[in-house]
Design a protein around this motif. Structure first.
Motif, mmCIF file in Angstrom:
data_model
loop_
_atom_site.group_PDB
_atom_site.id
_atom_site.type_symbol
_atom_site.label_atom_id
_atom_site.label_comp_id
_atom_site.label_asym_id
_atom_site.label_seq_id
_atom_site.Cartn_x
_atom_site.Cartn_y
_atom_site.Cartn_z
ATOM 1 N N ALA A 173 -84.027 7.087 65.518
ATOM 2 C CA ALA A 173 -83.668 7.422 64.329
ATOM 3 C C ALA A 173 -82.088 7.481 63.993
ATOM 4 O O ALA A 173 -81.414 7.714 65.082
ATOM 5 C CB ALA A 173 -84.476 8.660 63.777
ATOM 6 N N PHE A 174 -81.742 7.048 62.659
ATOM 7 C CA PHE A 174 -80.332 7.108 62.556
ATOM 8 C C PHE A 174 -79.801 7.996 61.633
ATOM 9 O O PHE A 174 -80.260 7.817 60.264
ATOM 10 C CB PHE A 174 -79.811 5.610 62.351
ATOM 11 N N GLN A 175 -78.943 8.984 61.846
ATOM 12 C CA GLN A 175 -78.508 10.004 60.725
ATOM 13 C C GLN A 175 -77.132 9.777 60.323
ATOM 14 O O GLN A 175 -76.251 9.351 61.302
ATOM 15 C CB GLN A 175 -78.560 11.307 61.346
ATOM 16 N N PRO A 176 -77.061 9.558 58.822
ATOM 17 C CA PRO A 176 -75.566 9.177 58.426
ATOM 18 C C PRO A 176 -74.404 10.003 58.758
ATOM 19 O O PRO A 176 -74.818 11.256 58.693
ATOM 20 C CB PRO A 176 -75.767 8.810 57.067
ATOM 21 N N ILE A 177 -73.163 9.568 58.822
ATOM 22 C CA ILE A 177 -72.121 10.469 58.982
ATOM 23 C C ILE A 177 -71.355 10.010 57.914
ATOM 24 O O ILE A 177 -70.642 8.867 57.915
ATOM 25 C CB ILE A 177 -71.401 10.532 60.358
#
Length: 731
Positions: free
Chosen positions: A490-494
């Motif tokens: 899963a990819f969490q935006p920064i």
């Protein structure tokens, strides 16, 4: 064999007066047996690799004896001018030394370096020779000393070589302990039968009663047949097994064979047989040497057992010795403690094995001082220790465990560096009849619970059994997940703290089990670390993260993907090369990937971690320090290391609006990072209040649920489209 049986029947009939043997029988049948035995031994030498040279010598000896007998029968028998010693004597006498040489070759191939077994053979051989000389030599001495020097030497040569052959045969049997090896029994019995036949022949000649075609001739044929049968035996599965250790029965053979020489000394003192006395003294001398050698082996074995039960690093008993101790103590009550050090792996990975080893020695010294008598502490391996407390209740064991935990509170000084290490202890009772493996498993379950709950020590109860099985089942399911491609990212935006424009995404591993559903990372990652599965997980995460970075580039998004590495990942000495290969396979620039490391890696700035950080910087990767402020106070290390960004842990950002002291810490961290030329990411931002505070505090980047939850790749692409993130033109 048929010729032998026929000959024996004919001899029996002749001795009973039923018939008279003719010359063909007297000469032909024995020669047939002699020649057949020689051919059989020769075939054994040519067709079976084992003991080839030895059997070739035996075949040569048998052929020589057969040729001597044939020469006597065809040329000298019945003549008055028979030369003595003559060619036939030389051929007959050759059998014994050739056979002794063969026995030596067989013996040397089996005994190797155990000289004590050679002494056993010497004792047996000399003992038998002393008995034989006592019985035989007084009988032949008077007759043997008449004639020329050559005749006298030949007269004594026959009994000497016969006794030598018998001594070698019995000695070899004793040295090898081959009493149950059929091939050896037949061979040695054949040589002994030949010695008996030759001695019998000598006595008959002295008494003037020898006649051809009698039982004495038959005894030679029996000896030849036994040797031929030994040659016909199938190849043994291996030589008699010679143990490299001392056992309780090793004294049996030399002691038994020392009895005949003692009897010879007593009887020889009453007779006139100096040779028998000399041989007997030689046998007893060999026994004395054998006894001294065995005592030395016993002492060496004792030292070997002590070393085998000692941990070479700490000097404590090792796992094997501890298990043996518990096996002996299961008849009484007591307690068992399993101790696992906390944070040792990080220190060992970061600072190197030399520092880790010295730390273990220091820990062992402190632990040993805290274990009450008659308790025993051992090192099971790695950073795991165990304690046995005999006749100890659980409450007393708990007090000991508390003392062991307290022993770790004072920092350790290793190589001029202060190091802190904790411990987790599991306690279980050792009741009468309890299996050692079960007791240790129970203590291990309690230790794991103490480590998870961070309580220092825990005592086992039956309710833990099911949770232990759950952990084992989870680990096994995780192994299957690798092959079945159940792990995903899963990819969490920064995003930029002021413009909220996306700058990168952090890749977070996820596991969806077909039956259990979603398994949280904080459940399976500690288990994977404990079970040594982190290298497989890291490899999968890197492949998926690089694939997503490639997919984002193909969609036109200039967005980097951050991946997390732990201290244990650096045990792979080629990790930087694998990262470079992943870039090359996808034709990605290094700016497409960011590497996040844990704070513990900063400590080893001159070790493996420092080499890795410099290598990935040279490759062009940007380095981030994850969860900054939760572990080592490592701001000083940032000056010399190629770190570009700090990530402030959620433990700080969640208290920004409620705790003024936390705000001061975060503000100071941001200011110091900027002065060092570093960017700052605030993790776990969930409210607008936190966002406002961070913007005012000049924080660079924001990550958290306020921006977006971790998203699957497809959902991330949709989110980027919704946010109208600019795309670059495809070339």
């Amino acid at each position: 064999m048929t010729a032998l049986l026929v000959y024996c029947v004919l001899v029996a009939l002749s001795e009973s007066g039923v018939l008279t043997l003719n010359q063909l029988v007297v000469v032909g049948l024995p020669q047939l047996v002699f020649a057949g035995s020689a051919v059989t031994c020769g075939l054994r030498a040519t067709r079976v690799p084992a003991d080839r040279r030895a059997w070739a010598l035996i075949a040569a000896g048998m052929a020589s004896y057969a040729l001597g007998s044939l020469l006597w029968q065809l040329v000298y028998d019945g003549r008055d001018d028979v030369p003595y010693p003559g060619p036939a004597d030389a051929l007959w006498l050759a059998l014994a030394p050739l056979s002794v040489a063969a026995i030596w070759l067989m013996l040397r191939a089996r005994i190797h370096r155990r000289s004590s077994f050679l002494l056993d053979g010497a004792i047996a051989g000399l003992g038998l020779a002393s008995v034989g000389s006592l019985m035989l030599f007084p009988r032949i001495t008077d007759a043997a000393v008449e004639g020329s020097l050559a005749e006298i030497v030949t007269n004594f040569a026959y009994p000497v070589v016969d006794l030598g052959l018998a001594a070698a045969a019995v000695g070899a049997m004793a040295a090898l302990g081959a009493w149950r090896q059929p091939g050896w029994v037949l061979l040695v019995t054949g040589f002994l039968a030949f010695t008996v036949a030759d001695s019998w022949y000598l006595v008959l000649v002295i008494d003037g009663t020898f006649e051809h075609g009698g039982w004495n001739d038959a005894s030679y044929l029996v000896a030849d047949a036994l040797i031929a049968l030994a040659a016909l035996r199938p190849e043994e599965t291996g030589p008699p097994r010679i143990s490299s250790t001392v056992n309780n029965r090793e004294f049996l053979a030399p002691l038994l064979f020392s009895l005949p020489p003692l009897a010879v000394l007593v009887l020889g003192s009453l007779s006139t047989s100096p040779l028998a006395i000399v041989l007997a003294i030689g046998a007893l001398g060999a026994l004395a040497v054998r006894t001294a050698l065995t005592m030395r082996e016993v002492v060496a074995l004792s030292d070997m057992r002590r070393v085998a039960g000692t941990d070479s690093l700490t000097g404590l008993p090792n796992r094997r010795a501890f298990y043996d101790l518990l096996e002996r103590k299961t008849t009484g009550t007591g307690a068992v403690l399993i101790i696992d050090l906390d944070r040792f792996k990080e220190i060992n990975d970061a600072l190197g094995h030399q520092v880790g080893d010295e730390l273990l020695r220091e820990v062992a010294t402190r632990f040993a001082a805290r274990v009450p008598e008659p308790g025993v502490i051992a090192r099971l391996g790695g950073d795991e220790f165990a304690v046995h407390l005999p006749l100890t209740s659980r409450d007393e064991a708990a007090r000991t465990a508390a003392g062991l935990i307290a022993a770790l509170e004072e920092p350790f000084t290793v190589g001029g560096t202060l190091l802190h290490v904790g411990g987790s202890i599991g306690i279980t009772s050792l009741l009468p009849g309890t299996q050692v493996g079960r007791a240790l498993a129970q203590a291990d379950m309690a230790m794991y619970r103490a480590k998870t709950a961070r309580t220092g020590f825990e005592t086992y109860d039956d309710a833990e059994h099911s949770s232990a099985w759950d952990r084992l089942a989870t680990i096994e399911a995780l192994r299957l997940a690798f092959d079945r491609h159940q792990l995903s990212l899963a990819f969490q935006p920064i995003v930029d703290a002021r413009t909220r424009q996306i700058r990168s995404v952090e890749a977070l591993v996820r596991w969806t089990h077909p039956e259990r559903g979603f398994v949280p990372p904080d459940v399976f990652l500690p288990l994977a670390e404990h079970a040594g599965l982190m290298p497989q997980i890291t490899s999968i995460v890197l492949d998926l993260a690089f694939d997503e970075a490639d997919a984002l580039r193909r969609l036109g998004y200039n967005i980097a993907v951050s991946v997390n590495l732990s201290a244990s990942d650096l045990m792979n000495g080629s990790l930087e090369h694998e990262l470079a290969q992943r870039l090359a396979r996808r034709s990605l620039p290094a700016s497409a990937i960011k590497i996040e490391i844990t704070e513990s890696l900063l400590v080893d700035s001159h070790g493996r971690a420092g080499d890795f950080l410099l290598a990935v910087r040279d490759l062009g990767f940007e380095l981030l320090v994850d969860d900054f402020g939760t572990g080592y106070s490592s701001m000083a290390y940032l000056h010399d290391l190629p770190v570009a960004t700090l990530k402030i842990d959620r433990a700080f950002t969640s208290r920004l609006s409620t705790d003024a002291r936390t705000g001061i810490i975060v503000a100071s961290t941001i200011d110091m990072a900027h002065r060092l030329g570093l960017s700052v990411v605030a993790e776990g931002v969930e409210t607008e209040e936190e966002m406002t505070w961070l913007q005012a505090g000049d924080c660079d980047l924001i990550q958290g649920y306020l921006i977006a939850k971790p998203l699957a790749a497809v959902a991330l692409h949709a989110w980027l489209a919704d946010q109208r993130v600019p795309r670059e033109e495809k070339v």
